[in-house]
Design a protein around this motif. Sequence first.
Motif, PDB file in Angstrom:
ATOM      1  N   ILE A  30      -5.902  -5.677 -10.141  1.00 23.06           N
ATOM      2  CA  ILE A  30      -4.693  -4.854 -10.275  1.00 23.06           C
ATOM      3  C   ILE A  30      -3.757  -5.076  -9.090  1.00 23.06           C
ATOM      4  CG2 ILE A  30      -3.858  -2.466 -10.278  1.00 23.06           C
ATOM      5  CD1 ILE A  30      -6.487  -1.815 -11.878  1.00 23.06           C
ATOM      6  N   TRP A  31      -4.333  -5.282  -7.906  1.00 25.22           N
ATOM      7  CA  TRP A  31      -3.509  -5.449  -6.712  1.00 25.22           C
ATOM      8  C   TRP A  31      -3.188  -6.917  -6.406  1.00 25.22           C
ATOM      9  CZ3 TRP A  31      -1.314  -1.713  -3.598  1.00 25.22           C
ATOM     10  CH2 TRP A  31      -1.658  -0.395  -3.908  1.00 25.22           C
ATOM     11  N   LEU A  32      -4.104  -7.816  -6.712  1.00 30.65           N
ATOM     12  CA  LEU A  32      -3.939  -9.202  -6.264  1.00 30.65           C
ATOM     13  C   LEU A  32      -3.750 -10.208  -7.401  1.00 30.65           C
ATOM     14  CD1 LEU A  32      -6.582  -9.340  -3.388  1.00 30.65           C
ATOM     15  CD2 LEU A  32      -4.113  -8.931  -3.233  1.00 30.65           C
ATOM     16  N   LEU A  33      -3.790  -9.763  -8.642  1.00 30.60           N
ATOM     17  CA  LEU A  33      -3.554 -10.656  -9.772  1.00 30.60           C
ATOM     18  C   LEU A  33      -2.337 -10.239 -10.586  1.00 30.60           C
ATOM     19  CD1 LEU A  33      -4.348 -12.924 -11.788  1.00 30.60           C
ATOM     20  CD2 LEU A  33      -5.822 -11.244 -12.921  1.00 30.60           C
ATOM     21  N   LEU A  34      -2.271  -8.973 -10.956  1.00 28.90           N
ATOM     22  CA  LEU A  34      -1.221  -8.526 -11.873  1.00 28.90           C
ATOM     23  C   LEU A  34       0.198  -8.700 -11.323  1.00 28.90           C
ATOM     24  CD1 LEU A  34      -2.831  -5.339 -13.485  1.00 28.90           C
ATOM     25  CD2 LEU A  34      -2.911  -7.725 -14.226  1.00 28.90           C
ATOM     26  N   PRO A  35       0.476  -8.428 -10.033  1.00 32.77           N
ATOM     27  CA  PRO A  35       1.847  -8.672  -9.559  1.00 32.77           C
ATOM     28  C   PRO A  35       2.290 -10.114  -9.749  1.00 32.77           C
ATOM     29  CG  PRO A  35       0.678  -7.287  -8.003  1.00 32.77           C
ATOM     30  CD  PRO A  35      -0.341  -7.763  -8.996  1.00 32.77           C
ATOM     31  N   SER A  36       1.388 -11.062  -9.539  1.00 35.71           N
ATOM     32  CA  SER A  36       1.720 -12.476  -9.738  1.00 35.71           C
ATOM     33  C   SER A  36       1.916 -12.791 -11.215  1.00 35.71           C
ATOM     34  CB  SER A  36       0.605 -13.341  -9.154  1.00 35.71           C
ATOM     35  OG  SER A  36       0.789 -14.703  -9.501  1.00 35.71           O
ATOM     36  N   GLU A  37       1.100 -12.163 -12.080  1.00 31.09           N
ATOM     37  CA  GLU A  37       1.153 -12.444 -13.513  1.00 31.09           C
ATOM     38  C   GLU A  37       2.417 -11.918 -14.177  1.00 31.09           C
ATOM     39  OE1 GLU A  37      -1.509 -13.944 -15.894  1.00 31.09           O
ATOM     40  OE2 GLU A  37      -1.350 -14.982 -13.978  1.00 31.09           O
ATOM     41  N   THR A  38       3.132 -11.009 -13.539  1.00 28.95           N
ATOM     42  CA  THR A  38       4.337 -10.459 -14.159  1.00 28.95           C
ATOM     43  C   THR A  38       5.459 -11.483 -14.262  1.00 28.95           C
ATOM     44  OG1 THR A  38       5.196  -9.661 -12.033  1.00 28.95           O
ATOM     45  CG2 THR A  38       3.842  -8.138 -13.311  1.00 28.95           C
TER      46      THR A  38
END
Length: 619
Positions: free
Chosen positions: A283-291
């Motif tokens: 949630i903190w280290l993958l999802l921001p990049s995936e957006t």
Amino acid sequence: MSRTTTKTEESVRRVPGKACRRDGSPQREEKEAGVERFLRSLPVFVGTHRTAIHSAVFIVYLAVVVTVMCFHEPWFDEAQAWLIARDCSWRELLTVRTHYEGHPPLWWMLLAVPAKLGMPYEWGLKGVQLLTAALMIWLLEFRTKLPEILKVIMPFSYFLCYQYGVTSRPYALMIAAMFLVAINWKNRDEKPWPVVLSMMLLCLTSSYGIVIAGLFSVLWVFDFIRSDKSLFLNKGRFFALLALLVLAICLIYAIRPIDGTSTGAIGESDDDINSPAIRYLYIWLLLPSETMFTSYTGDSSLETVDLSAGAFLYAAAISIMVWCVIGWICRRRNMLRLLLVPYVVLSVIFMMYFSMHHEGIILGYFLMILTIACDVKELGMADVPRQLLKAEKDVAEKIGNSKFLWYKAMLCCAGLSVMFIGVYWNVSACACDIKYDYSSSRYVASFIKDNDLEKYKWMSGWSRITEGQANAKVKQMIRSGEWYCAGEECVDFTPWIEGTLLISNPYFKSNLIGNSYENQTYLSWEWMKDPQRARKDIERWRSSEEPEFYSTIYQPFYFSDLGYKRNDYIKFHVGTRITPWKDSRTKKDTDIYIRKDIYRGVLHSPDAGIKWSDGSKIK
């Protein structure tokens, strides 16, 4: 006396009034000066033509969305919402379905207007969606103070254009509500009702919206109690927040799961489910990049995301940069709490349930935070760290200002190209949707209507989970012996039916699915209410005649457990769907089983050119 010109002398020759290259041609300093003038004039041009640029972006956005909508075939989530809105009573829609779906009822209420008035499915569904998408982008373009580059790029990014623009779900309205909260946040103490009404809208769009609005309200209350030393000093603010609290409590009560509701990934084994720690890390280290920047996941559940170490490390590096940039901007405006506190709590909620198409909600959250930050103080050179400015000055002095400007321009272009990754995903997904069938809904409905097959009996397969597939919860159900299964070491969920007929249901006034739970046209999540429900259903189905049409994947028990004979049926290929996710595509065939007497008598003789996917032949 004549003198031979040496190479060194030639290299320093100057044309009067002009800078020259070493070979005597005009030096590139003039071009570099032109680049510098262009870069400096660009903000002036944008400022002068700001309204025209925003209007053009808005019009092009609507044109793109409407065009792709014409080709888009609605899928499960879209059909489910329409069927609930059309076929549920207002009482059930407001007080019953919310418990099983886990969503506030606003989206169904909006769809119920065209649905209950009898508007055609796609016209009504997509008409409501277009209005909410238009509101989202109108607010982004004309009411926020975000940087102009974001106002040009973001409307055509994957989530804002395709996922939340073309496909019909409440997320466009949710992000529009986020923008409304951000636009009114600065004046929340002087004018509390606009921001509170915006928060109410945010609560009504999604259960995630309740969390975001609730945390923003808590931080707001802490701020004014610390400054005013009183909760009641501003009575208008107090009653506005009290009204928001009452609405939030009502919505939480309405969406709480009740006994018999299916929650979580019950169809996944524990070996395939990520631990809470892994999910929190993602949630903190993958999802921001995936957006916006990476595409390592499909449209799956966060519980089942499987990444290589290299992919995770790369996405984590991008995500850390995203957090650093947004965090620095918020820190300079005393907004770090507003950025981090709601996200910390959201992370806990996301750990419980998060599908990857919800990534756009995180993008919307970041845009809301940036909108508030830009309203406090517009982004500018003052936001660039002093150390970076000093390093920039040192490099310029070392290599020369002209060469530095070229390097700076190239670096800006590289950064801009990274921002266009989301646009590339959007173009790829839109092109795929236009060229191929996104879902089976339209071609299955056409197959039924063109051949006048609605009057026949249709059935769908159900869900059986064996002990080898089950997680700990389902294994306990199997071993308890209380839950029925027609096979061995398994549990049958007969209300959990295969979805092909369901997503075609909105095209028909009557229910296509002859074995749906309580004759519902939509999928009910009431799988856990009665352990013996499957026994009653299977016995009833066995006692009736074989259906003319059977929509299911091939498993022997779908026939043998009901006393049907597989050789009584032809496997018929209806169509193929290709579903895009960012820049990837998933291909899947849609096959149904047709009883042979109906195939011969209604659909005519078998076509010798057809290659049956399972090798079946008429006997």
